[in-house]
Design a protein around this motif. Sequence first.
Motif, PDB file in Angstrom:
ATOM      1  N   PHE A 102       0.864  -1.186   0.000  1.00  0.00           N
ATOM      2  CA  PHE A 102       0.000   0.000   0.000  1.00  0.00           C
ATOM      3  C   PHE A 102       0.894   1.227   0.000  1.00  0.00           C
ATOM      4  O   PHE A 102       1.788   1.338   0.848  1.00  0.00           O
ATOM      5  N   VAL A 103       0.663   2.127  -0.948  1.00  0.00           N
ATOM      6  CA  VAL A 103       1.476   3.339  -1.072  1.00  0.00           C
ATOM      7  C   VAL A 103       0.580   4.554  -0.870  1.00  0.00           C
ATOM      8  O   VAL A 103      -0.401   4.749  -1.598  1.00  0.00           O
ATOM      9  N   VAL A 104       0.909   5.380   0.116  1.00  0.00           N
ATOM     10  CA  VAL A 104       0.152   6.594   0.410  1.00  0.00           C
ATOM     11  C   VAL A 104       0.565   7.683  -0.579  1.00  0.00           C
ATOM     12  O   VAL A 104       1.739   7.809  -0.924  1.00  0.00           O
ATOM     13  N   ASN A 105      -0.407   8.480  -1.020  1.00  0.00           N
ATOM     14  CA  ASN A 105      -0.120   9.555  -1.971  1.00  0.00           C
ATOM     15  C   ASN A 105      -0.441  10.906  -1.366  1.00  0.00           C
ATOM     16  O   ASN A 105      -1.203  11.011  -0.395  1.00  0.00           O
ATOM     17  N   GLY A 106       0.144  11.963  -1.947  1.00  0.00           N
ATOM     18  CA  GLY A 106      -0.081  13.323  -1.498  1.00  0.00           C
ATOM     19  C   GLY A 106      -0.887  14.118  -2.492  1.00  0.00           C
ATOM     20  O   GLY A 106      -1.744  13.583  -3.197  1.00  0.00           O
ATOM     21  N   SER A 107      -0.603  15.406  -2.598  1.00  0.00           N
ATOM     22  CA  SER A 107      -1.372  16.263  -3.489  1.00  0.00           C
ATOM     23  C   SER A 107      -0.523  17.465  -3.872  1.00  0.00           C
ATOM     24  O   SER A 107       0.687  17.493  -3.619  1.00  0.00           O
ATOM     25  N   ARG A 108      -1.171  18.469  -4.477  1.00  0.00           N
ATOM     26  CA  ARG A 108      -0.527  19.735  -4.808  1.00  0.00           C
ATOM     27  C   ARG A 108      -1.413  20.875  -4.361  1.00  0.00           C
ATOM     28  O   ARG A 108      -2.645  20.757  -4.329  1.00  0.00           O
ATOM     29  N   LYS A 114     -10.632  17.770 -12.405  1.00  0.00           N
ATOM     30  CA  LYS A 114     -11.623  16.841 -11.889  1.00  0.00           C
ATOM     31  C   LYS A 114     -11.392  15.439 -12.453  1.00  0.00           C
ATOM     32  O   LYS A 114     -11.234  15.253 -13.652  1.00  0.00           O
ATOM     33  N   GLY A 115     -11.368  14.478 -11.548  1.00  0.00           N
ATOM     34  CA  GLY A 115     -11.163  13.091 -11.940  1.00  0.00           C
ATOM     35  C   GLY A 115      -9.717  12.678 -12.099  1.00  0.00           C
ATOM     36  O   GLY A 115      -9.435  11.513 -12.395  1.00  0.00           O
ATOM     37  N   GLN A 116      -8.786  13.614 -11.922  1.00  0.00           N
ATOM     38  CA  GLN A 116      -7.371  13.294 -12.096  1.00  0.00           C
ATOM     39  C   GLN A 116      -6.580  13.400 -10.790  1.00  0.00           C
ATOM     40  O   GLN A 116      -5.352  13.420 -10.806  1.00  0.00           O
ATOM     41  N   ASP A 117      -7.274  13.459  -9.668  1.00  0.00           N
ATOM     42  CA  ASP A 117      -6.579  13.521  -8.384  1.00  0.00           C
ATOM     43  C   ASP A 117      -5.744  12.262  -8.166  1.00  0.00           C
ATOM     44  O   ASP A 117      -6.218  11.140  -8.422  1.00  0.00           O
ATOM     45  N   PRO A 118      -4.509  12.426  -7.676  1.00  0.00           N
ATOM     46  CA  PRO A 118      -3.709  11.242  -7.346  1.00  0.00           C
ATOM     47  C   PRO A 118      -4.336  10.515  -6.165  1.00  0.00           C
ATOM     48  O   PRO A 118      -4.918  11.137  -5.276  1.00  0.00           O
ATOM     49  N   THR A 119      -4.228   9.205  -6.144  1.00  0.00           N
ATOM     50  CA  THR A 119      -4.798   8.405  -5.065  1.00  0.00           C
ATOM     51  C   THR A 119      -3.726   7.530  -4.442  1.00  0.00           C
ATOM     52  O   THR A 119      -2.656   7.314  -5.013  1.00  0.00           O
ATOM     53  N   GLU A 136      -8.784   0.285  -7.237  1.00  0.00           N
ATOM     54  CA  GLU A 136     -10.205   0.545  -7.491  1.00  0.00           C
ATOM     55  C   GLU A 136     -11.067  -0.610  -7.004  1.00  0.00           C
ATOM     56  O   GLU A 136     -12.092  -0.397  -6.343  1.00  0.00           O
ATOM     57  N   LYS A 137     -10.663  -1.816  -7.312  1.00  0.00           N
ATOM     58  CA  LYS A 137     -11.418  -2.998  -6.900  1.00  0.00           C
ATOM     59  C   LYS A 137     -11.531  -3.085  -5.382  1.00  0.00           C
ATOM     60  O   LYS A 137     -12.580  -3.454  -4.834  1.00  0.00           O
ATOM     61  N   ALA A 138     -10.452  -2.721  -4.679  1.00  0.00           N
ATOM     62  CA  ALA A 138     -10.427  -2.840  -3.220  1.00  0.00           C
ATOM     63  C   ALA A 138     -11.107  -1.669  -2.530  1.00  0.00           C
ATOM     64  O   ALA A 138     -11.395  -1.745  -1.325  1.00  0.00           O
ATOM     65  N   GLY A 139     -11.338  -0.576  -3.242  1.00  0.00           N
ATOM     66  CA  GLY A 139     -11.997   0.581  -2.653  1.00  0.00           C
ATOM     67  C   GLY A 139     -11.114   1.399  -1.745  1.00  0.00           C
ATOM     68  O   GLY A 139     -11.604   1.953  -0.752  1.00  0.00           O
ATOM     69  N   VAL A 140      -9.831   1.526  -2.092  1.00  0.00           N
ATOM     70  CA  VAL A 140      -8.881   2.230  -1.219  1.00  0.00           C
ATOM     71  C   VAL A 140      -8.227   3.409  -1.926  1.00  0.00           C
ATOM     72  O   VAL A 140      -7.154   3.853  -1.521  1.00  0.00           O
ATOM     73  N   GLY A 141      -8.854   3.942  -2.958  1.00  0.00           N
ATOM     74  CA  GLY A 141      -8.286   5.063  -3.706  1.00  0.00           C
ATOM     75  C   GLY A 141      -8.463   6.385  -2.981  1.00  0.00           C
ATOM     76  O   GLY A 141      -9.188   7.271  -3.445  1.00  0.00           O
ATOM     77  N   LEU A 142      -7.805   6.540  -1.849  1.00  0.00           N
ATOM     78  CA  LEU A 142      -7.945   7.742  -1.024  1.00  0.00           C
ATOM     79  C   LEU A 142      -7.257   8.919  -1.696  1.00  0.00           C
ATOM     80  O   LEU A 142      -6.184   8.785  -2.283  1.00  0.00           O
ATOM     81  N   VAL A 143      -7.872  10.111  -1.580  1.00  0.00           N
ATOM     82  CA  VAL A 143      -7.295  11.323  -2.155  1.00  0.00           C
ATOM     83  C   VAL A 143      -7.046  12.337  -1.043  1.00  0.00           C
ATOM     84  O   VAL A 143      -7.637  12.264   0.036  1.00  0.00           O
ATOM     85  N   GLY A 144      -6.184  13.308  -1.330  1.00  0.00           N
ATOM     86  CA  GLY A 144      -5.867  14.339  -0.349  1.00  0.00           C
ATOM     87  C   GLY A 144      -4.404  14.294   0.044  1.00  0.00           C
ATOM     88  O   GLY A 144      -3.593  13.599  -0.568  1.00  0.00           O
ATOM     89  N   TRP A 145      -4.073  15.026   1.113  1.00  0.00           N
ATOM     90  CA  TRP A 145      -2.687  15.093   1.578  1.00  0.00           C
ATOM     91  C   TRP A 145      -2.402  13.913   2.504  1.00  0.00           C
ATOM     92  O   TRP A 145      -2.328  14.043   3.715  1.00  0.00           O
ATOM     93  N   GLY A 146      -2.260  12.734   1.894  1.00  0.00           N
ATOM     94  CA  GLY A 146      -1.943  11.543   2.669  1.00  0.00           C
ATOM     95  C   GLY A 146      -0.560  11.642   3.287  1.00  0.00           C
ATOM     96  O   GLY A 146       0.378  12.174   2.691  1.00  0.00           O
TER      97      GLY A 146
END
Length: 593
Positions: A102-108, A114-119, A136-146
């Motif tokens: 599992f790799v946590v992502n950040g933001s800018r 819209k629709g292109q946020d990193p997850t 996507e299948k697992a439902g863990v596409g979290l967005v924001g400043w992870g």
Amino acid sequence: MLPIVRFSLLGFSRGHGIMNRRLAAAVVALWVLTISRAAAQSHPAAPPPTPPKVNFVDLAERAGLTAKTEDGGDKTKRYIIETTGSGAAFFDYDNDGWPDIFVVNGSRLEGFPKGQDPTSHLYHNRHDGTFADVTEKAGVGLVGWGQGVCAGDYDNDGFVDLFVTFWGHDVLLHNNGDGTFTDVTRKAGLWHDDARWSTGCAFLDYDRDGRLDLFIAHYVDFDPQHTPEPGSGAACLWKGMPVMCGPRGLKGTRSELYHNNGDGTFTDVSQASGVAKTGSYYCLTALTGDFDNDGWPDIYVACDSTPNLLFHNNRNGTFTETAVEAGVAFNDGGREQAGMGADAADYDGEGWLDIVKTSFSDDTATLYHNNHDGTFSDVTSSAGLARNSQFLGWGTLFVDIDNDGWPDLFMANGHIYPEVDNKGLNNTFRERKILYWNERNGKFRDISLDAGPGITTPFNSHGVAAADFDNDGAVGILVNNSHDRPSLLKNLGDRGNWILLKLEGTKSNRDAIGARVTVRVGDHQQSQEVRSGGGYISQSDFRLHFGLGKATKADAIEIRWPSGQVQRLENVTANRTVKIRESINAKNDVMKN
């Protein structure tokens, strides 16, 4: 035998003047030299140990780890939120015996179309050295400043859950046992309406009731609307350059502790337990461990530009902050450092957990040796870790890279200021990693430049996690790189025999978090603990890897479970995974792969 020399200086010192006194001094010098040479011939110094042939390569692209981690601007950074990077995790979410990623992502700051946020990304282990992106299948596409991630089966249903920290709102992902996860943050009582900057986290059973509680570290009480601009004050300049402001000059925070109620919910006990009764700090990595060998988990927190914290478990549901008294609040010069990542291991085989912590550039990482009495000593210089001061350290791990039975040290680096590039400084934004080999005498040798392209290729690296991801006995290292894809490092060089232990609690929490395992081969012992969190706001595999060198078996394996029960195995064959279930009746209950 040393030569026997008998003489008297009396005759030289009485009435014969300065010449005889000089002659007496010459005779003494000659005698000392003779003794020294004889002693050296009788007890020649042991030659320094020879490091193994190490060749770390980065397998990420061929393994399918291709998603880029965002972390603000890569040419300039306006605010401190753009500098801390993100964590990563190795954990087996489907119980197939192969660690997933599992790799946590950040933001800018400017956001994304819209629709292109990193997850965040979940990668399923295919058992062939490659991973499938099942986000996507697992439902863990979290967005924001992870920020960070830690794992633990908080409801003891047999499937490992994830807690992900954010600048914003943390998320508790419940593992449904069918390859999917559900956000249960509100249901579990962990939701806050106000935005917070959480960083490191760790599941632990602090009261030993068999249920995992949750500790959360916090960094800065950050609001970009009320944060100074780069170059606007003393805390916004570095080597004459205008840079983002902080953490000094910004408002600090306190830690949180949540007690597991046993029904899928948690209660905030931050004040009642004592962990929130400190001053305001800038804290990053949370590291759990039984640092005084009393059978109860303590909590060390690496803090940036403020003293580090050590919460000693009082065994009654409360903690006392003891970092200053224990000698881990500052370095040996009595100075607070920029504490980033942290890890703990018994690096010298004495049976007590030592602590390593990374720091800012123009400083060194710090190695705290456990004195066996509740205190630590800073042994950074004597252990050989003071030679590297140009790097800005983040994730760090004790990991036995060559399976010789002695934990080595890995450190991932990357500067917080992209502005340092092309300024003629001894710093760059992307930096190589550091690898120290354990010389088995309390010292480490820097072998970084001879350790392969996986170590020497520069990245802006942050979170690190370890696991034998292909189950061949060699521990791999996952690195979350800002502005790039992750790295998946594996040593293709020299390696000895090994054993991998998977623990399952029954009376204790199911993941056996907090269990202490001691492996003995001959007169050498190794000690490790099953841990949630650590490294740098990341999660390593719960399975414990022990190098055995040339030994074909472990003479003895002793497990001290969080419940307090002790199990012992003898003559355990090397080069395999051994599953050990906590025995209610103190009998050895061993399942073997």
